[in-house]
Design a protein around this motif. Structure first.
Motif, PDB file in Angstrom:
ATOM      1  N   SER A 103      18.013  -3.957  16.212  1.00 22.80           N
ATOM      2  CA  SER A 103      19.251  -4.036  15.438  1.00 22.80           C
ATOM      3  C   SER A 103      19.347  -5.334  14.629  1.00 22.80           C
ATOM      4  O   SER A 103      20.124  -5.421  13.686  1.00 22.80           O
ATOM      5  CB  SER A 103      20.463  -3.915  16.361  1.00 22.80           C
ATOM      6  N   ASP A 104      18.551  -6.344  14.969  1.00 20.78           N
ATOM      7  CA  ASP A 104      18.576  -7.620  14.266  1.00 20.78           C
ATOM      8  C   ASP A 104      17.647  -7.554  13.050  1.00 20.78           C
ATOM      9  O   ASP A 104      16.426  -7.431  13.183  1.00 20.78           O
ATOM     10  CB  ASP A 104      18.142  -8.741  15.208  1.00 20.78           C
ATOM     11  N   GLN A 109      12.429  -8.132  10.126  1.00 18.95           N
ATOM     12  CA  GLN A 109      11.718  -8.648   8.969  1.00 18.95           C
ATOM     13  C   GLN A 109      10.551  -9.548   9.405  1.00 18.95           C
ATOM     14  O   GLN A 109       9.451  -9.447   8.859  1.00 18.95           O
ATOM     15  CB  GLN A 109      12.681  -9.431   8.070  1.00 18.95           C
ATOM     16  N   ASN A 110      10.787 -10.402  10.381  1.00 18.22           N
ATOM     17  CA  ASN A 110       9.720 -11.273  10.884  1.00 18.22           C
ATOM     18  C   ASN A 110       8.569 -10.464  11.483  1.00 18.22           C
ATOM     19  O   ASN A 110       7.395 -10.758  11.236  1.00 18.22           O
ATOM     20  CB  ASN A 110      10.260 -12.259  11.915  1.00 18.22           C
ATOM     21  N   THR A 111       8.911  -9.458  12.273  1.00 20.39           N
ATOM     22  CA  THR A 111       7.887  -8.610  12.879  1.00 20.39           C
ATOM     23  C   THR A 111       7.095  -7.876  11.807  1.00 20.39           C
ATOM     24  O   THR A 111       5.859  -7.826  11.849  1.00 20.39           O
ATOM     25  CB  THR A 111       8.531  -7.596  13.844  1.00 20.39           C
ATOM     26  N   PHE A 112       7.816  -7.328  10.829  1.00 15.76           N
ATOM     27  CA  PHE A 112       7.168  -6.598   9.745  1.00 15.76           C
ATOM     28  C   PHE A 112       6.174  -7.490   9.009  1.00 15.76           C
ATOM     29  O   PHE A 112       5.009  -7.130   8.820  1.00 15.76           O
ATOM     30  CB  PHE A 112       8.213  -6.042   8.764  1.00 15.76           C
ATOM     31  N   TYR A 113       6.616  -8.668   8.579  1.00 17.85           N
ATOM     32  CA  TYR A 113       5.751  -9.526   7.778  1.00 17.85           C
ATOM     33  C   TYR A 113       4.607 -10.138   8.596  1.00 17.85           C
ATOM     34  O   TYR A 113       3.533 -10.399   8.052  1.00 17.85           O
ATOM     35  CB  TYR A 113       6.562 -10.590   7.045  1.00 17.85           C
ATOM     36  N   THR A 114       4.798 -10.334   9.878  1.00 18.75           N
ATOM     37  CA  THR A 114       3.710 -10.807  10.732  1.00 18.75           C
ATOM     38  C   THR A 114       2.597  -9.762  10.792  1.00 18.75           C
ATOM     39  O   THR A 114       1.415 -10.072  10.593  1.00 18.75           O
ATOM     40  CB  THR A 114       4.218 -11.126  12.148  1.00 18.75           C
ATOM     41  N   LEU A 115       2.990  -8.516  11.042  1.00 26.36           N
ATOM     42  CA  LEU A 115       2.008  -7.445  11.099  1.00 26.36           C
ATOM     43  C   LEU A 115       1.407  -7.158   9.724  1.00 26.36           C
ATOM     44  O   LEU A 115       0.202  -6.895   9.606  1.00 26.36           O
ATOM     45  CB  LEU A 115       2.640  -6.181  11.686  1.00 26.36           C
ATOM     46  N   LYS A 116       2.222  -7.257   8.706  1.00 25.48           N
ATOM     47  CA  LYS A 116       1.750  -7.021   7.331  1.00 25.48           C
ATOM     48  C   LYS A 116       0.696  -8.056   6.937  1.00 25.48           C
ATOM     49  O   LYS A 116      -0.317  -7.725   6.305  1.00 25.48           O
ATOM     50  CB  LYS A 116       2.945  -7.062   6.366  1.00 25.48           C
ATOM     51  N   LYS A 117       0.908  -9.322   7.314  1.00 32.00           N
ATOM     52  CA  LYS A 117      -0.080 -10.375   7.019  1.00 32.00           C
ATOM     53  C   LYS A 117      -1.402 -10.074   7.704  1.00 32.00           C
ATOM     54  O   LYS A 117      -2.474 -10.272   7.127  1.00 32.00           O
ATOM     55  CB  LYS A 117       0.432 -11.742   7.480  1.00 32.00           C
ATOM     56  N   GLU A 169       5.305   0.410   7.436  1.00 29.82           N
ATOM     57  CA  GLU A 169       6.366   0.483   6.427  1.00 29.82           C
ATOM     58  C   GLU A 169       7.398   1.541   6.790  1.00 29.82           C
ATOM     59  O   GLU A 169       8.603   1.326   6.607  1.00 29.82           O
ATOM     60  CB  GLU A 169       5.759   0.768   5.051  1.00 29.82           C
ATOM     61  N   ASN A 170       6.946   2.654   7.308  1.00 31.42           N
ATOM     62  CA  ASN A 170       7.882   3.715   7.711  1.00 31.42           C
ATOM     63  C   ASN A 170       8.720   3.305   8.913  1.00 31.42           C
ATOM     64  O   ASN A 170       9.911   3.604   8.981  1.00 31.42           O
ATOM     65  CB  ASN A 170       7.137   5.003   8.006  1.00 31.42           C
ATOM     66  N   LYS A 171       8.092   2.632   9.856  1.00 30.19           N
ATOM     67  CA  LYS A 171       8.798   2.234  11.072  1.00 30.19           C
ATOM     68  C   LYS A 171       9.911   1.234  10.759  1.00 30.19           C
ATOM     69  O   LYS A 171      11.012   1.310  11.316  1.00 30.19           O
ATOM     70  CB  LYS A 171       7.831   1.619  12.084  1.00 30.19           C
ATOM     71  N   PHE A 172       9.651   0.283   9.871  1.00 34.73           N
ATOM     72  CA  PHE A 172      10.615  -0.765   9.571  1.00 34.73           C
ATOM     73  C   PHE A 172      11.403  -0.503   8.291  1.00 34.73           C
ATOM     74  O   PHE A 172      12.180  -1.352   7.844  1.00 34.73           O
ATOM     75  CB  PHE A 172       9.915  -2.129   9.499  1.00 34.73           C
ATOM     76  N   HIS A 173      11.197   0.661   7.692  1.00 40.39           N
ATOM     77  CA  HIS A 173      11.934   1.066   6.489  1.00 40.39           C
ATOM     78  C   HIS A 173      11.793   0.022   5.382  1.00 40.39           C
ATOM     79  O   HIS A 173      12.750  -0.295   4.690  1.00 40.39           O
ATOM     80  CB  HIS A 173      13.403   1.319   6.798  1.00 40.39           C
ATOM     81  N   MET A 174      10.594  -0.519   5.258  1.00 46.68           N
ATOM     82  CA  MET A 174      10.322  -1.528   4.238  1.00 46.68           C
ATOM     83  C   MET A 174       9.060  -1.104   3.493  1.00 46.68           C
ATOM     84  O   MET A 174       8.113  -0.618   4.101  1.00 46.68           O
ATOM     85  CB  MET A 174      10.108  -2.914   4.856  1.00 46.68           C
ATOM     86  N   ASP A 175       9.073  -1.341   2.200  1.00 52.04           N
ATOM     87  CA  ASP A 175       7.903  -1.056   1.387  1.00 52.04           C
ATOM     88  C   ASP A 175       7.539  -2.315   0.643  1.00 52.04           C
ATOM     89  O   ASP A 175       8.291  -2.820  -0.161  1.00 52.04           O
ATOM     90  CB  ASP A 175       8.204   0.096   0.411  1.00 52.04           C
ATOM     91  N   ASP A 176       6.370  -2.835   0.972  1.00 53.00           N
ATOM     92  CA  ASP A 176       5.954  -4.090   0.359  1.00 53.00           C
ATOM     93  C   ASP A 176       5.061  -3.853  -0.827  1.00 53.00           C
ATOM     94  O   ASP A 176       4.144  -3.188  -0.858  1.00 53.00           O
ATOM     95  CB  ASP A 176       5.247  -4.964   1.406  1.00 53.00           C
TER      96      ASP A 176
END
Length: 176
Positions: A103-104, A109-117, A169-176
């Motif tokens: 919910s945070d 966002q931090n988790t997404f970008y860590t895995l994305k990197k 991207e699907n899990k975190f609803h973010m598209d980089d």
């Protein structure tokens, strides 16, 4: 005018119907047999020669040196191992699957970008490896069959990595 156009079209249609590919498939069968034989000999000759880093959080890239064993007469083209890349991709895929969407927003966002990197680092390493293989092929150090086999293997690895990236991207609803 319409009759001449129709007549011309019919003439070309009949002319081209009689020409073209023959029914003789022997050349194609011979080429297919050669490819299959080459693939069989290549698949058994890719051995362990690379010692890449697998911790992508602390390393900027994968070392992609090839071991040339002059005693056996092996060259760089018949001893490349992709298992470390497969392991890294499996590891990041597992991390993506284990990641929890919470919910945070900041944590997400931090988790997404860590895995994305991490995914981007692996992707860059695969791109660099592909460039190295291409250079080796163009400079004559690598045969076409070995180059093609390695390129196909890299494409499969890139597809797996892309699948993991899409899942992230699907899990975190973010598209980089």
């Amino acid at each position: 005018m319409k009759k001449t156009l129709l007549l011309t079209t019919l003439i070309f249609l009949f002319a081209f119907t009689g020409t073209g590919c023959s029914d003789d498939n022997t050349d194609m069968q011979d080429a297919t047999q050669n490819i299959n034989l080459n693939h069989q000999t290549e698949s058994g000759s890719l051995t362990d020669s690379v010692n890449p880093a697998t911790d992508y959080e602390t390393t900027s890239g994968i070392e992609n040196t090839t071991n040339i064993n002059s005693q056996n007469g092996n060259t760089a083209e018949d001893n490349y191992d992709f298992s470390s890349y497969e392991e890294a991709i499996n590891q990041i895929t597992k991390s993506v699957n284990d990641a929890q969407y919470g919910s945070d927003a900041q944590t997400n966002q931090n988790t997404f970008y860590t895995l994305k990197k991490q995914i981007d680092r692996i992707e860059n390493d695969l791109d660099l490896l592909e460039d190295t293989f291409e250079y080796d092929y163009e400079s004559g150090k690598l045969s076409f069959n070995h180059y093609r086999t390695r390129k196909l293997t890299l494409e499969q690895l890139e597809d797996k990595l892309e699948f993991a990236e899409e899942a992230l991207e699907n899990k975190f609803h973010m598209d980089d």
